[in-house]
Design a protein around this motif. Structure first.
Motif, short mmCIF file in Angstrom:
data_model
loop_
_atom_site.label_atom_id
_atom_site.label_comp_id
_atom_site.label_asym_id
_atom_site.label_seq_id
_atom_site.Cartn_x
_atom_site.Cartn_y
_atom_site.Cartn_z
N TYR A 21 2.67 -3.63 -32.89
CA TYR A 21 2.46 -4.70 -31.92
C TYR A 21 3.76 -5.45 -31.62
O TYR A 21 4.01 -5.86 -30.48
N ALA A 22 4.60 -5.65 -32.65
CA ALA A 22 5.88 -6.33 -32.42
C ALA A 22 6.76 -5.51 -31.48
O ALA A 22 7.34 -6.04 -30.53
N TYR A 23 6.86 -4.21 -31.74
CA TYR A 23 7.71 -3.33 -30.93
C TYR A 23 7.16 -3.18 -29.51
O TYR A 23 7.91 -3.31 -28.54
N SER A 24 5.87 -2.90 -29.39
CA SER A 24 5.29 -2.67 -28.06
C SER A 24 5.34 -3.93 -27.21
O SER A 24 5.62 -3.88 -26.00
N THR A 25 5.11 -5.10 -27.82
CA THR A 25 5.17 -6.35 -27.06
C THR A 25 6.60 -6.62 -26.60
O THR A 25 6.83 -7.01 -25.45
N MET A 26 7.57 -6.41 -27.50
CA MET A 26 8.97 -6.63 -27.13
C MET A 26 9.39 -5.72 -25.99
O MET A 26 9.95 -6.17 -24.99
N THR A 27 9.13 -4.41 -26.12
CA THR A 27 9.59 -3.46 -25.10
C THR A 27 8.87 -3.66 -23.78
O THR A 27 9.48 -3.55 -22.71
N GLU A 28 7.58 -3.96 -23.81
CA GLU A 28 6.83 -4.16 -22.57
C GLU A 28 7.34 -5.39 -21.83
O GLU A 28 7.58 -5.35 -20.62
N MET A 29 7.50 -6.51 -22.57
CA MET A 29 7.97 -7.73 -21.92
C MET A 29 9.40 -7.57 -21.43
O MET A 29 9.75 -8.04 -20.35
N GLN A 30 10.24 -6.91 -22.21
CA GLN A 30 11.62 -6.68 -21.79
C GLN A 30 11.67 -5.88 -20.50
O GLN A 30 12.37 -6.23 -19.56
N SER A 31 10.91 -4.79 -20.45
CA SER A 31 10.92 -3.91 -19.27
C SER A 31 10.48 -4.67 -18.03
O SER A 31 11.09 -4.57 -16.96
N GLN A 32 9.40 -5.44 -18.14
CA GLN A 32 8.89 -6.20 -17.00
C GLN A 32 9.89 -7.24 -16.52
O GLN A 32 10.18 -7.35 -15.32
N GLN A 33 10.47 -8.00 -17.46
CA GLN A 33 11.37 -9.08 -17.08
C GLN A 33 12.72 -8.56 -16.62
O GLN A 33 13.35 -9.16 -15.75
N ILE A 34 13.17 -7.44 -17.18
CA ILE A 34 14.43 -6.85 -16.73
C ILE A 34 14.33 -6.39 -15.28
O ILE A 34 15.24 -6.57 -14.48
N GLU A 35 13.20 -5.78 -14.92
CA GLU A 35 13.00 -5.34 -13.54
C GLU A 35 13.04 -6.54 -12.59
O GLU A 35 13.67 -6.50 -11.53
N LEU A 36 12.35 -7.62 -12.96
CA LEU A 36 12.35 -8.83 -12.15
C LEU A 36 13.75 -9.44 -12.07
O LEU A 36 14.20 -9.87 -11.00
N PHE A 37 14.44 -9.46 -13.21
CA PHE A 37 15.77 -10.06 -13.27
C PHE A 37 16.75 -9.30 -12.39
O PHE A 37 17.50 -9.89 -11.61
N ASN A 38 16.75 -7.97 -12.47
CA ASN A 38 17.67 -7.17 -11.66
C ASN A 38 17.40 -7.35 -10.17
O ASN A 38 18.33 -7.43 -9.36
N ALA A 39 16.12 -7.39 -9.81
CA ALA A 39 15.77 -7.57 -8.40
C ALA A 39 16.18 -8.95 -7.90
O ALA A 39 16.72 -9.09 -6.80
N ALA A 40 15.93 -9.98 -8.71
CA ALA A 40 16.24 -11.35 -8.29
C ALA A 40 17.73 -11.57 -8.14
O ALA A 40 18.17 -12.34 -7.28
N THR A 41 18.54 -10.92 -8.96
CA THR A 41 19.99 -11.09 -8.90
C THR A 41 20.65 -10.08 -7.98
O THR A 41 21.88 -9.98 -7.93
#
Length: 320
Positions: free
Chosen positions: A12-32
């Motif tokens: 759960y620690a790994y899957s939560t970290m990777t899922e949240m990272q992937s989602q937020q990284i996509e948003l971050f790259n698009a926003a910048t």
């Protein structure tokens, strides 16, 4: 937690970290707008070299149709961009089995909590590293630095003069990264468009009056505290100015220990990513492998390979 609970917590620690990272990284790259790119990668060893063709200077010449004689030749060469692998990880986190049973909380819940916090802090760490290497590299090139610190605080005029350093390539500047103090100094000049595009942890992305996103983060790497008063830096990024590439090598471990009044249990994780900046290569000799923050922020550890100033990662504006 029983042995099966340990696997559940880790999953759960790994899957939560990777899922949240992937989602937020996509948003971050698009926003910048791709100015600062957080991406997946798989780099072996301490460094990663990428070869590219160098621009041939003076490729077109004036020819004398009635002349004769030899013409000096131009040589087609390759340049090497070198990224450096940065090692990151967590300290041991105490999650004692007795405590979980005492408060009657599940390993799934604990894993999600730890994974979410790792995701937020790892994204912030990658952003701080990107800012650190950008300031170190770009500050070496006076032609792309506008120093407004002797005049006053950050302003639209200061940003405009910074962008002007790119001349006819000014449209290549697609986003700004700046401290919240700099952003509020700009808003104080009656900048009314403050549409919030993206929020994650302590990183905010909003849009300025010129249509360029402002990535607002209170990174200590945006402040130079040596002079008085402090100098704040705004980074004007070109597309792909800084690349942070995750290597997909996440490793974690749970350790249980006896011998104390209560059974103790700790969780620890580690991973790596590569950092590179457009127009510069990591100096393997001076900078070395597995660099510290001090090494990443040392200007002489980043060697310029781009010939034109306009082929660099962008511009740097300094203000109070």
């Amino acid at each position: 937690m029983a042995l099966s609970d340990l696997a559940v917590f880790s999953e759960y620690a790994y899957s939560t970290m990777t899922e949240m990272q992937s989602q937020q990284i996509e948003l971050f790259n698009a926003a910048t707008r791709g100015g600062l790119v957080l991406q997946s990668g798989s780099h072996q060893g301490d460094y990663s070299d990428a070869a590219m063709w160098a621009k041939i200077s003076g490729l077109v010449r004036r020819r004398n149709a009635y002349g004769s004689g030899a013409v000096s030749e131009k040589v087609l060469t390759q340049l090497t961009e070198t990224s450096v692998k940065v090692a990151a990880g967590t300290p041991p986190v105490r999650i004692d089995p007795g405590m979980m049973k005492w408060i009657q909380r599940s390993p799934e819940e604990a894993g999600v909590v730890v994974g979410k916090q790792m995701a937020e802090d790892s994204v912030a760490d990658m952003l701080n590293t990107a800012v650190l290497v950008y300031v170190a590299a770009i500050s070496q090139v006076a032609n792309v630095v506008y120093d407004h610190s002797a005049t006053g605080t950050m302003s639209l005029i200061a940003l405009n003069k910074g962008v002007a350093k790119f001349g006819d390539r000014s449209n290549a500047i697609v986003a700004w990264i700046m401290h919240s103090k700099s952003a509020f100094d700009i808003y104080g000049e009656a900048l009314t468009n403050a549409t919030r595009l993206f929020v994650f942890g302590n990183v905010r992305v909003i849009e300025d009056g010129f249509g360029r996103p402002l990535v607002v983060t209170d990174s200590a790497n945006l402040i130079n505290v040596v002079p008085t008063p402090d100098v704040y830096m705004a980074l004007g990024l070109t597309p792909g100015a800084v690349l942070i590439s995750q290597n997909g090598d996440f490793t974690d471990n749970i350790q249980t220990s006896n011998g104390n009044e209560n059974i103790t249990r700790t969780y620890q994780a580690e991973w790596t990513y590569n950092a590179s900046i457009q127009g510069f290569a990591w100096d393997k000799t001076n900078g070395g492998k597995s660099p510290t923050n001090a090494a990443l922020g040392t200007a002489t550890n980043w060697d310029r390979y781009a010939t034109s100033d306009k082929d660099l990662a962008g511009v740097l504006v300094k203000a109070q």
